[in-house]
Design an enzyme around this catalytic site. Sequence first.
Site, short mmCIF file in Angstrom:
data_model
loop_
_atom_site.label_atom_id
_atom_site.label_comp_id
_atom_site.label_asym_id
_atom_site.label_seq_id
_atom_site.Cartn_x
_atom_site.Cartn_y
_atom_site.Cartn_z
CG ASP A 188 82.51 31.48 16.96
OD1 ASP A 188 81.91 32.52 17.31
OD2 ASP A 188 81.93 30.40 16.70
CG ASN A 220 80.36 29.34 19.82
OD1 ASN A 220 80.66 28.46 19.03
ND2 ASN A 220 80.05 30.58 19.42
CG ASP A 230 75.81 38.69 24.88
OD1 ASP A 230 74.66 39.02 25.26
OD2 ASP A 230 76.05 37.63 24.26
CD GLU A 284 71.46 28.77 23.91
OE1 GLU A 284 70.76 29.72 23.54
OE2 GLU A 284 72.70 28.77 23.79
CD GLN A 306 79.25 37.61 22.38
OE1 GLN A 306 78.56 37.66 21.36
NE2 GLN A 306 78.76 37.41 23.57
CG HIS A 324 69.24 34.69 29.69
ND1 HIS A 324 68.97 33.35 29.53
CD2 HIS A 324 70.40 34.92 29.04
CE1 HIS A 324 69.92 32.80 28.81
NE2 HIS A 324 70.81 33.73 28.50
CG ASP A 325 68.91 34.63 25.40
OD1 ASP A 325 69.58 35.62 25.74
OD2 ASP A 325 69.38 33.48 25.30
CG ASP A 360 76.08 30.37 25.39
OD1 ASP A 360 74.91 30.70 25.63
OD2 ASP A 360 76.82 31.00 24.62
#
Length: 572
Positions: A171, A103, A61, A243, A169, A309-310, A201
């Site tokens: 958590d 996260n 990612d 964010e 990923q 970037h998203d 993030d």
Amino acid sequence: MINDLWYKNAVIYSLGVGTYMDANGDGIGDFEGLTRRLDYLSGLGITAVWLMPFQKSPFRDNGYDISDYYSVDPRFGTMGDFVEFTRGAEQRGLRVLIDLVVNHTSDQHPWFQEARSDPNSKYRDWYVWSKKKPPHAEEGVAFPGVQKSTWSYDQAAKAWYFHRFYDFQPDLNTSNPHVQAEILKIMGFWIQLGVSGFRMDAVPFVIATKGADVTKPTEQYDMLRQLREFLQWREGDSIILAEANVPPNTDMHYFGDEGERMQMMFNFLVNQNLFYALAIADSRPLARALGKTRARPPTAQWGNFLRNHDELDLGRLTQAQCDAVFAAFGPEKSMQLYGRGIRRRLAPMLQGDRRRIELAYSLMFTLPGTPVLRYGDELGMGDDLDLPERNCARTPMQWSSEANGGFTKSEKPILPVVDEGPYGYRHVNAAFQRRDPESMLNWTERIIRMRKEVPEVGWGDFEVLDAGTPCVLAMRYDWRNNSVLFLHNLDAKPREVVFHPGLQGGAGDLLVNLLADDHSRAGKGGRHQVLLEAYGYRWYRVGGLDYLLKRSDVDRKRAHNKAAHRDRGGAP
Ligand code: NOJ
Ligand code: CA
């Protein structure tokens, strides 16, 4: 208050090390290359750089899946190269912000590997497990259409683990005090190496309660104060830029009533409504979003951006509004993502229309807060929709018309350089644009220079003025005995506006244009009449250019405005 909180009047530039500049010729951008480009960045006039994750990672990612927080991934260089970079940045007066992605970790992180293979490991409780598949496992996925579930079964652990994002990923159990202590350690580590803070993030998910029995997560806001306190104890002027794409009625929980939590947050509500306003040539949705996000402590700041970037996430708009933005800026399915966003870069979204690109940037630079640019947007770079998901807008920086845009000597760049069509590197590159005084690059450099000289936008109070037509956004900022005024015509047609600057006693009679020669003098009743071209914009200083002689040391106006606003029955 002394006005030296650097982030209140900064210009932030974001980039991924891997796609910026490849010094050692292996096709992957690196810290050495980035360090060589510091003079370009300082010449552009930006004051801070935000780096996407560069720590060790399987890169499933784009680095947001970290497998060692205390490292530089070898593909980008060494720790030594990193420190050379922060040192070089400091020497040029540039701040460095880095991503703090806590996260979740990568599933390859040794913590997760140990946690899954040994139920007695001290790391077991660093993640979020369930013996049975939780009933709501299909809910709350972050990437609809690509990600199926937020819980996956792990064979080794013989249990289900929670992952807000992709299944690789897992958590972190961020309520665990050991995890919290580790997060502080990570921050402390990078602060010591010369960074000025973090773009944090997925903040709402970091502070949310997590677990199989959690149906409605609650945010543990006090965690934010802990992070902030630790950071400022270590390095007084370091910050967190959060964010957090959250509804406006929770903004103050993130900033803290006394400004004791996050110093900065991205203004997602304004971002989405800005694109909606551009799509329908009506400034009112944007003005409403500005009103809803007005409240913030004096030390806190919004980060304003156009693209990042998203995908351009439109999830806070109604379906009809979202459809209008799709129709205007991303009509084809291939341009859309996750059913809620547009994955293109800014220039192609605006059909490469220079007038509209300037308008969008001029808006971004003059909305209340600190502007955050995306690398390559200063050139009007395009995208590559053949690349999957969000990678389409992460192609290498286009430096010159040489092979691979001068990004690398290798024949195999990490992602293909855009080489066809109007946005190909032979047409769009920094070297060409440097030599052309009218280029996007030189325009951006000039607008950054001017923006830095208008601290009223970063520090002041704003008022949206009646311009007589919803197509035009008229705003005035007041700070320390000075005012500035901006006009933006969102329409494809020229528009004449008649407006009153809203100041008493003739104070608004002279508007000095900061970007060109057509100043404006008020006519009858203190009203100005200005003809704006299609997509035209104006930056004015109210009064005259002797404003610095008039600037006061304290915010008399702010105290006064607050009281007046309260008297009118407004929210404090
Ligand atoms: C938000 C980041 O901006 C995005 O790129 C990433 O995929 C998710 N968080 C997960 O870390
Ligand atoms: Ca390299």
